[in-house]
Each structure stands twice: as C-alpha cells, then as structure tokens.
Motif scaffolding. Structure first.
Motif, PDB file in Angstrom:
ATOM      1  N   ARG A  45     -33.112  -5.470   5.674  1.00 36.70           N
ATOM      2  CA  ARG A  45     -32.433  -5.340   4.372  1.00 36.70           C
ATOM      3  C   ARG A  45     -32.289  -6.699   3.694  1.00 36.70           C
ATOM      4  O   ARG A  45     -32.500  -6.839   2.485  1.00 36.70           O
ATOM      5  N   GLN A  46     -31.900  -7.693   4.455  1.00 34.17           N
ATOM      6  CA  GLN A  46     -31.702  -9.028   3.878  1.00 34.17           C
ATOM      7  C   GLN A  46     -33.026  -9.630   3.420  1.00 34.17           C
ATOM      8  O   GLN A  46     -33.062 -10.356   2.432  1.00 34.17           O
ATOM      9  N   ARG A  47     -34.076  -9.337   4.135  1.00 37.24           N
ATOM     10  CA  ARG A  47     -35.371  -9.922   3.807  1.00 37.24           C
ATOM     11  C   ARG A  47     -36.029  -9.248   2.611  1.00 37.24           C
ATOM     12  O   ARG A  47     -36.827  -9.854   1.899  1.00 37.24           O
ATOM     13  N   PHE A  48     -35.679  -7.983   2.372  1.00 39.96           N
ATOM     14  CA  PHE A  48     -36.292  -7.225   1.269  1.00 39.96           C
ATOM     15  C   PHE A  48     -35.188  -6.561   0.435  1.00 39.96           C
ATOM     16  O   PHE A  48     -35.054  -5.331   0.405  1.00 39.96           O
ATOM     17  N   PRO A  49     -34.398  -7.363  -0.262  1.00 41.53           N
ATOM     18  CA  PRO A  49     -33.268  -6.811  -1.019  1.00 41.53           C
ATOM     19  C   PRO A  49     -33.691  -5.991  -2.231  1.00 41.53           C
ATOM     20  O   PRO A  49     -32.883  -5.207  -2.750  1.00 41.53           O
ATOM     21  N   ASP A  50     -34.929  -6.157  -2.711  1.00 42.15           N
ATOM     22  CA  ASP A  50     -35.373  -5.415  -3.883  1.00 42.15           C
ATOM     23  C   ASP A  50     -35.791  -3.985  -3.562  1.00 42.15           C
ATOM     24  O   ASP A  50     -35.994  -3.175  -4.473  1.00 42.15           O
ATOM     25  N   ALA A  51     -35.929  -3.667  -2.299  1.00 36.87           N
ATOM     26  CA  ALA A  51     -36.284  -2.300  -1.909  1.00 36.87           C
ATOM     27  C   ALA A  51     -35.077  -1.387  -2.092  1.00 36.87           C
ATOM     28  O   ALA A  51     -33.925  -1.842  -2.162  1.00 36.87           O
ATOM     29  N   VAL A  52     -35.348  -0.098  -2.179  1.00 38.45           N
ATOM     30  CA  VAL A  52     -34.288   0.915  -2.228  1.00 38.45           C
ATOM     31  C   VAL A  52     -34.022   1.355  -0.792  1.00 38.45           C
ATOM     32  O   VAL A  52     -34.920   1.853  -0.105  1.00 38.45           O
ATOM     33  N   TRP A  53     -32.791   1.181  -0.332  1.00 39.21           N
ATOM     34  CA  TRP A  53     -32.424   1.515   1.046  1.00 39.21           C
ATOM     35  C   TRP A  53     -31.540   2.751   1.060  1.00 39.21           C
ATOM     36  O   TRP A  53     -30.477   2.772   0.432  1.00 39.21           O
ATOM     37  N   LEU A  54     -31.986   3.777   1.765  1.00 45.32           N
ATOM     38  CA  LEU A  54     -31.264   5.037   1.832  1.00 45.32           C
ATOM     39  C   LEU A  54     -31.038   5.428   3.283  1.00 45.32           C
ATOM     40  O   LEU A  54     -31.644   4.862   4.199  1.00 45.32           O
ATOM     41  N   THR A  55     -30.192   6.422   3.493  1.00 45.77           N
ATOM     42  CA  THR A  55     -30.003   6.993   4.823  1.00 45.77           C
ATOM     43  C   THR A  55     -30.144   8.503   4.733  1.00 45.77           C
ATOM     44  O   THR A  55     -29.853   9.118   3.698  1.00 45.77           O
ATOM     45  N   GLU A  56     -30.606   9.096   5.819  1.00 44.32           N
ATOM     46  CA  GLU A  56     -30.696  10.555   5.934  1.00 44.32           C
ATOM     47  C   GLU A  56     -30.214  10.936   7.333  1.00 44.32           C
ATOM     48  O   GLU A  56     -30.818  10.543   8.338  1.00 44.32           O
ATOM     49  N   ALA A  57     -29.122  11.693   7.383  1.00 48.98           N
ATOM     50  CA  ALA A  57     -28.509  12.021   8.670  1.00 48.98           C
ATOM     51  C   ALA A  57     -29.272  13.103   9.427  1.00 48.98           C
ATOM     52  O   ALA A  57     -29.249  13.130  10.658  1.00 48.98           O
TER      53      ALA A  57
END
Length: 304
Positions: A62-74
């Motif tokens: 996450r820190q290395r690629f902050p421009d990406a969209v980060w999501l979670t799926e349970a």
C-alpha cells in the motif's frame, strides 16, 4: 467514456481498469504492480487491488503504490474479490490478472486492441508464459506444471473461456453477461466465459498480450491447484452422476499431458525427469478423483 493518447502512438485509448485479487501474496504483488507501472498505457490505467482476507500485512505494498485503489472483500474466493473490483471500476475496459503474474510492457496495449474494434470479441485471452522458479534441475511436479499449467490458446479457442490470470473484456460486456459466479472458488472463469460465448459470441486469443506466471515447483503446490479444480467441478455440477462421469473421464492416462511433457526440450529436462513427470501426471488424476468424491460425500470447496 474517458479517452486519451499516449506519447507518439497516435491513437486514442479508453481508461483501463486492472483488477487484481490478492490473498497472502504481498511480495509477488509488489513485483506485479511494478510491471504495471511500466505498461505503455500506464497513464490511462487505474489499478484496483482487492484483499480477499489476507492474514499477512499488505501495508508495504500500500505504501509503495498509494495511487492504486485498495479494497477488501470478506467473502472467500477470488471471483468474489474480482466482482468487488468490477463494482467500483471506472474503465471502459476491464483487465484481469493475478498477484503472482508479471505483465509484459505492451500487455494492455495489445490486449485491448481487438476490444476497440467495431465488432469486438466477447473477451480477450492473452498468452501466459510459465516461468521456472530456479535454474536447478526441475522437479517432476514443476515439469508437469510447465507442460500443462496454462494452455490459454486452447482454452480460448476450444473451451470458450480465458483464464483470469490474463483476461480482458469491455465493461459493457461484463454488464450484459453478468459478474463472476461467487459460489465458485475455482472454474469461475470458465463459467463466465461460457455465458459470454452464448450471449455475445466467441473470445479471441492474442499471443502478443503476454504475461509471465511462475510454475508450481512442489507436489503440495500442484495438489493445492488440483483441490481447487475438483472443487470448481463440484460447484458447477454437484450431482452424483456428474461426479461419476468426472471420475470416468479422468481414469485413463493423461495422453495430452504425456505428449506435452515429451515435447519439452532435452536441455530443459532429461528423459528420466520426463518419465517421473509422466508418472506424477497420472497420479494427479487419482488425486482429482479422490478430492471430487470426498466433496460428494460431504464438504465444501476451498480456495486452498
């Protein structure tokens, strides 16, 4: 529609959403994201990573690629994770790959080209090159996986689906066909491709749209995939008749696998290693049958 041009390419391109599910694979995910930064169309790409319940820390990525969209799926399963990414994607083109894949620089450029024509295919399946894990002599398991792991061209042209390690489609096609089946933890790409073929038409194999994928080098890694395949078959056809038909199909020796193993160059594998890989290949069939019947007697398919 978001359109743009890249350098001197002289062509207009749509926004591309690259969707990557990840489960406990931080190191290889970072390598994949580094490759995506080098795409010729990187400036017209949104990268969506969907964490599917990882127990390891994804924060370094996450820190290395902050421009990406980060999501979670349970909900467990890569297809549920891909659907989560689809739900937020802004691109006219959806591109799917996995956290352990290494896209070539022109993967997206070559992959989306057929989808921008007046009569686009329902999906594009690109080349998947298997990469051996070391320069040492290959194990029987790794040689087996090298021979049979990802026959993408045959899948696209004969079975009518593309493996989601390297699949692209138009967002409007996904809307018409519907999302991936979340009840399946394996084989959901085949189920979706069959629907797309029936509703819209055939897909297209594009050899120039290449990605690399590491081979599975150990017996447990191969058997993990075998369990997923058996589980996917159970999810698609859960009845006893289908289970017995599945076992009957897999009882004879795997002739195609034998031929593919035999065709590997002697420089890559000597004769005795090939023979061991053929024995291993036949053994995987009995593992498939055992896992499939175990599910029939009670149990649930898993992603591992």
């Amino acid at each position: 529609m978001t359109m743009g041009t890249i350098g001197g390419l002289g062509a207009a391109y749509p926004l591309i959403s690259v969707i990557i599910p990840v489960y406990n694979d931080t190191k290889r995910l970072i390598l994949c994201l580094e490759r995506l930064k080098r795409q010729t169309l990187s400036k017209l790409t949104e990268v969506i990573i969907v964490d599917n319940g990882s127990t390891e820390d994804l924060e370094p990525a996450r820190q290395r690629f902050p421009d990406a969209v980060w999501l979670t799926e349970a909900m467990p399963g890569s297809y549920a994770a891909r659907n989560r990414g689809i739900a937020v994607a802004q691109g006219q083109i959806l591109a799917f790959t996995d956290s352990d894949c290494l896209p070539e620089p022109q993967w997206l450029e070559h992959g989306i080209a057929p989808l921008m024509t007046d009569k686009p295919p329902s999906f594009v399946g690109g080349r998947i090159d298997l990469l051996t894990t070391s320069n040492a002599r290959l194990s029987a398991a790794e040689l087996f996986d090298l021979a049979v792991g990802f026959p993408q061209q045959r899948f696209v042209e004969q079975v009518h689906f593309a493996m989601t390690a390297n699949m692209l489609t138009r967002a409007e096609t996904m809307t018409r066909v519907g999302p991936f089946a979340i009840s399946m933890k394996s084989g959901g790409d085949r189920e979706w491709g069959t629907r797309a073929w029936k509703i819209i038409g055939p897909g297209l194999y594009v050899d120039d749209a290449g990605i690399g994928h590491p081979t599975r080098s150990t017996r447990p890694e191969v058997l993990k995939r075998i369990r997923r395949v058996a589980g996917g078959e159970y999810d698609r056809k859960p009845g006893w008749g289908a289970a017995l038909a599945f076992c009957a199909r897999h009882l004879p020796p795997p002739r195609r696998a034998f031929l593919d193993i035999a065709a590997i160059s002697p420089e890559t594998a000597p004769l005795m290693t090939k023979l061991r890989a053929m024995v291993f290949a036949y053994g995987t069939r009995f593992s498939l049958m055992r896992y499939r019947l175990a599910l029939q007697f009670g149990g649930e398919s898993t992603r591992s």
